[in-house]
Write a protein that holds these residues in place. Structure first.
Motif, PDB file in Angstrom:
ATOM      1  N   LEU A  49       0.864  -1.234  -0.172  1.00  0.00           N
ATOM      2  CA  LEU A  49       0.008   0.081   0.096  1.00  0.00           C
ATOM      3  C   LEU A  49       0.884   1.295  -0.077  1.00  0.00           C
ATOM      4  CD1 LEU A  49      -2.848   1.569   0.192  1.00  0.00           C
ATOM      5  CD2 LEU A  49      -2.671   1.187   2.693  1.00  0.00           C
ATOM      6  N   ARG A  50       1.892   1.171   0.845  1.00  0.00           N
ATOM      7  CA  ARG A  50       2.611   2.442   0.968  1.00  0.00           C
ATOM      8  C   ARG A  50       3.578   2.541  -0.484  1.00  0.00           C
ATOM      9  NH1 ARG A  50       4.143   4.444   5.941  1.00  0.00           N
ATOM     10  NH2 ARG A  50       2.972   3.975   7.368  1.00  0.00           N
ATOM     11  N   SER A  51       3.979   1.435  -0.983  1.00  0.00           N
ATOM     12  CA  SER A  51       4.518   1.717  -2.276  1.00  0.00           C
ATOM     13  C   SER A  51       3.434   2.415  -3.409  1.00  0.00           C
ATOM     14  CB  SER A  51       5.053   0.263  -2.866  1.00  0.00           C
ATOM     15  OG  SER A  51       5.670   0.454  -4.011  1.00  0.00           O
ATOM     16  N   GLN A  52       2.434   1.704  -3.559  1.00  0.00           N
ATOM     17  CA  GLN A  52       1.395   2.324  -4.500  1.00  0.00           C
ATOM     18  C   GLN A  52       1.033   3.864  -3.895  1.00  0.00           C
ATOM     19  OE1 GLN A  52      -1.901  -0.418  -3.540  1.00  0.00           O
ATOM     20  NE2 GLN A  52      -1.194  -1.855  -5.327  1.00  0.00           N
ATOM     21  N   ILE A  53       1.092   4.201  -2.839  1.00  0.00           N
ATOM     22  CA  ILE A  53       0.700   5.531  -2.734  1.00  0.00           C
ATOM     23  C   ILE A  53       1.673   6.466  -2.892  1.00  0.00           C
ATOM     24  CG2 ILE A  53       0.410   7.313  -0.404  1.00  0.00           C
ATOM     25  CD1 ILE A  53      -1.459   5.111   0.837  1.00  0.00           C
ATOM     26  N   ALA A  54       3.097   6.069  -2.610  1.00  0.00           N
ATOM     27  CA  ALA A  54       4.262   6.972  -3.149  1.00  0.00           C
ATOM     28  C   ALA A  54       4.269   6.872  -4.631  1.00  0.00           C
ATOM     29  CB  ALA A  54       5.530   6.044  -2.458  1.00  0.00           C
ATOM     30  N   SER A  55       4.057   5.930  -5.132  1.00  0.00           N
ATOM     31  CA  SER A  55       3.888   5.967  -6.820  1.00  0.00           C
ATOM     32  C   SER A  55       3.001   7.204  -7.244  1.00  0.00           C
ATOM     33  CB  SER A  55       3.942   4.660  -7.459  1.00  0.00           C
ATOM     34  OG  SER A  55       2.561   4.125  -7.377  1.00  0.00           O
ATOM     35  N   GLY A  56       1.969   7.394  -6.673  1.00  0.00           N
ATOM     36  CA  GLY A  56       0.852   8.108  -6.978  1.00  0.00           C
ATOM     37  C   GLY A  56       1.054   9.763  -6.460  1.00  0.00           C
ATOM     38  N   MET A  57       2.369  10.018  -5.833  1.00  0.00           N
ATOM     39  CA  MET A  57       2.489  11.340  -5.340  1.00  0.00           C
ATOM     40  C   MET A  57       2.953  12.215  -6.594  1.00  0.00           C
ATOM     41  SD  MET A  57       4.717  10.855  -2.039  1.00  0.00           S
ATOM     42  CE  MET A  57       3.852   9.949  -0.546  1.00  0.00           C
ATOM     43  N   LYS A  58       2.540  13.507  -6.594  1.00  0.00           N
ATOM     44  CA  LYS A  58       2.928  14.363  -7.787  1.00  0.00           C
ATOM     45  C   LYS A  58       3.485  15.704  -7.143  1.00  0.00           C
ATOM     46  CE  LYS A  58      -0.591  12.476 -10.813  1.00  0.00           C
ATOM     47  NZ  LYS A  58      -1.557  12.746 -11.733  1.00  0.00           N
ATOM     48  N   HIS A  59       4.128  16.264  -7.973  1.00  0.00           N
ATOM     49  CA  HIS A  59       4.648  17.641  -7.447  1.00  0.00           C
ATOM     50  C   HIS A  59       3.653  18.760  -7.678  1.00  0.00           C
ATOM     51  CE1 HIS A  59       8.725  16.550  -6.130  1.00  0.00           C
ATOM     52  NE2 HIS A  59       8.498  15.543  -6.999  1.00  0.00           N
TER      53      HIS A  59
END
Length: 77
Positions: A49-59
């Motif tokens: 879950l943490r990996s999926q969330i991190a991959s969805g972060m945007k600037h």
């Protein structure tokens, strides 16, 4: 400093969640988004879950208009 965000509107969910979360650091955003995913969407706090969330972060900051949805490997946030 560039802000980071993750926007639930980008991911399909049964609740049609409209929450967007912003922070100044990846760590802060990840913790807030994980708490949201667990408390609101019923997910379990796992490395996946943490990996999926991190991959969805945007600037930047979330747009006013709802962005297009895309599927995650698991369920939405």
């Amino acid at each position: 400093m560039d802000r980071l965000y993750i926007d639930c509107r980008e991911f399909p969910s049964e609740t049609n969640c409209t929450v967007a979360i912003c922070a100044d650091t990846e760590r802060e955003l990840l913790e807030a988004a994980v708490q949201h995913a667990v408390a609101v969407h019923g997910h379990t706090d796992t490395p996946e879950l943490r990996s999926q969330i991190a991959s969805g972060m945007k600037h930047g900051t979330p747009p006013e208009q709802a962005p297009a949805q895309h599927a995650m490997a698991s369920e939405a946030l």
